[in-house]
Design an enzyme around this catalytic site. Structure first.
Site, short mmCIF file in Angstrom:
data_model
loop_
_atom_site.label_atom_id
_atom_site.label_comp_id
_atom_site.label_asym_id
_atom_site.label_seq_id
_atom_site.Cartn_x
_atom_site.Cartn_y
_atom_site.Cartn_z
N HIS A 197 -6.30 -11.24 -0.21
CA HIS A 197 -7.60 -10.77 -0.73
C HIS A 197 -8.26 -11.81 -1.63
O HIS A 197 -9.26 -11.52 -2.29
CB HIS A 197 -7.43 -9.45 -1.50
N HIS A 208 -2.16 -3.94 -4.77
CA HIS A 208 -1.25 -3.89 -3.62
C HIS A 208 -0.72 -5.25 -3.15
O HIS A 208 0.43 -5.34 -2.73
CB HIS A 208 -1.82 -3.05 -2.46
N LYS A 213 0.83 -1.22 0.00
CA LYS A 213 0.00 0.00 0.00
C LYS A 213 0.86 1.26 0.00
O LYS A 213 0.38 2.33 -0.36
CB LYS A 213 -0.95 -0.01 1.20
N ASP A 216 -8.06 -9.67 8.53
CA ASP A 216 -8.02 -8.40 7.78
C ASP A 216 -9.42 -7.81 7.64
O ASP A 216 -9.66 -6.63 7.96
CB ASP A 216 -7.41 -8.69 6.40
FE LIG Z 1 -5.20 -5.14 5.28
FE LIG Z 2 -4.76 -5.69 1.76
#
Ligand SMILES: [Fe+2]
Ligand SMILES: [Fe+2]
Length: 367
Positions: free
Chosen positions: A216, A188, A163, A244
């Site tokens: 993700h 990211h 990020k 997360d």
């Molecule tokens: Fe995160």
């Molecule tokens: Fe992330």
């Protein structure tokens, strides 16, 4: 002692420096709070403040899951790295992760406190530290050995390093992202992976790198960047992914308010075998109290109450009625359920005949 923002009153003195979202100093230690400073803290989405004791509602302080010193060390290690973008000391990160794992393994009362850490800090990298702590706690529940916990901790604490390569105006945009901007954000995990892979560091094995790349990805293939699914995604990747989501949703963001823990709990429960596998989600949720002690709630009997202890049934804790001070064990009173969570102001409004002082004395129970 750390107390919720809603319970601050002018005249209290700040015990620890307070930082904003980007790590900027908001208030220094020793500052006496005024109405306008409290408003400033609320505007900056600060949720808890360490104030010098004693305070009138001693029992209402929030206990830290991880010692403040250790959290600070973890945050500082990551903050240093922002200052020196290219010099991330992975040895130091590894040492920090090892200490976090040691502390989590030694803490016998971890589960009840787990939700407290999600809303305590708004440092830029608090999220990374919190995701690391959350996933390691869930890993402990799953019986992982130390080595596996270190691997999980390293991947989790570093999961969002990419990020730093996303323009801040996109990353911190207070409005909805355009499709193009979202595509940039979605890069990211690859940025993180590439950045760390090149280091060829002995403290960062391939499993930790996979966590970074896959956090993700989703069970049903709806994630990114590679749209992996089911067992193409490893157990450790899923743990970091769940931690997360949990931390992101229960923390204030520039574009939305934090959701109550019980709502995120139910959402995650509902995502079993769609977004995340059933057994890993269950292990994670077993570490979470959807209504942690200290939560104000409205019961189905229309009585405002305070949660005073968790129980074996996550949605049926022990509560104290605010009007009568009577304790109710919701695992026994099966006809009564928790209807919703209340803010302190709402709870007060349901008790019009007594003043705030009496309210605090009512909730002054051993949590
Ligand atoms: Fe995160
Ligand atoms: Fe992330």
């Amino acid at each position: 002692m750390k107390i919720p923002i809603d319970f601050l009153t002018p005249g209290m003195r700040v015990q620890k420096p307070l930082f904003g979202r980007r790590g900027e100093l908001l208030l220094n230690r020793g500052v006496t709070l005024s109405d306008s400073l409290i408003t400033l803290l609320k505007k900056n989405n600060i949720l808890t403040v360490d104030v010098e004791g004693p305070v009138p509602f001693d029992e209402y302080q929030i206990k830290d899951t991880i010692s403040e010193k250790l959290r600070q060390a973890a945050l500082n290690t990551l903050m240093d790295w922002i200052k020196n973008r290219h010099i991330l000391n992975l040895n130091r990160v590894y040492e920090v992760v090892k200490s976090l794992v040691e502390e989590i393994l030694s803490d016998k009362e971890v589960s009840d406190n787990l939700t407290n850490l999600c809303s305590t800090d708004l440092y830029t990298f608090a999220h990374s530290v919190d995701v690391c702590i959350l996933s390691v706690m869930a890993g402990k529940k799953l019986g992982f050995n130390k080595k596996k916990l270190y691997t999980l901790g390293m991947g989790s604490i570093l999961h969002d390093v990419g990020k730093l390569d996303i323009p801040p105006e996109i990353l911190n945009k207070p409005a909805r992202l355009s499709p193009q901007e979202y595509e940039i954000i979605k890069k990211h995990p690859i940025y993180s992976y590439e950045k760390l892979r090149k280091r060829e560091d002995e403290n960062l094995n391939q499993y930790s790198l996979n966590i970074v790349l896959n956090h993700h990805e989703r069970f049903d293939g709806s994630g990114y960047p590679r749209r992996l699914k089911k067992d193409e995604i490893y157990e450790l990747d899923y743990l970091c992914a769940i931690a997360d989501v949990f931390n992101a949703m229960t923390t204030h963001r520039v574009y939305r308010k934090a959701l109550p823990v019980h709502e995120v709990y139910e959402m995650l429960e509902g995502s079993c075998d769609t977004l995340f596998p059933y057994d890993i989600t269950k292990a994670f949720l077993s570490c979470i109290a959807p209504f942690p002690p200290g939560t104000l709630v409205m019961l189905s009997s229309d009585e405002p109450a305070l949660v005073i202890a968790s129980s074996t049934l996550p949605f049926r804790p022990m509560v104290k009625l605010l009007r009568s001070s009577e304790d109710i064990d919701l695992t026994k009173e099966l006809n009564i359920t928790i209807k919703r969570q209340l803010t302190p102001e709402e709870a007060l409004s349901f008790i019009p005949t007594i003043d705030r002082k009496r309210f605090y004395s009512l909730i002054n129970v051993n949590l």
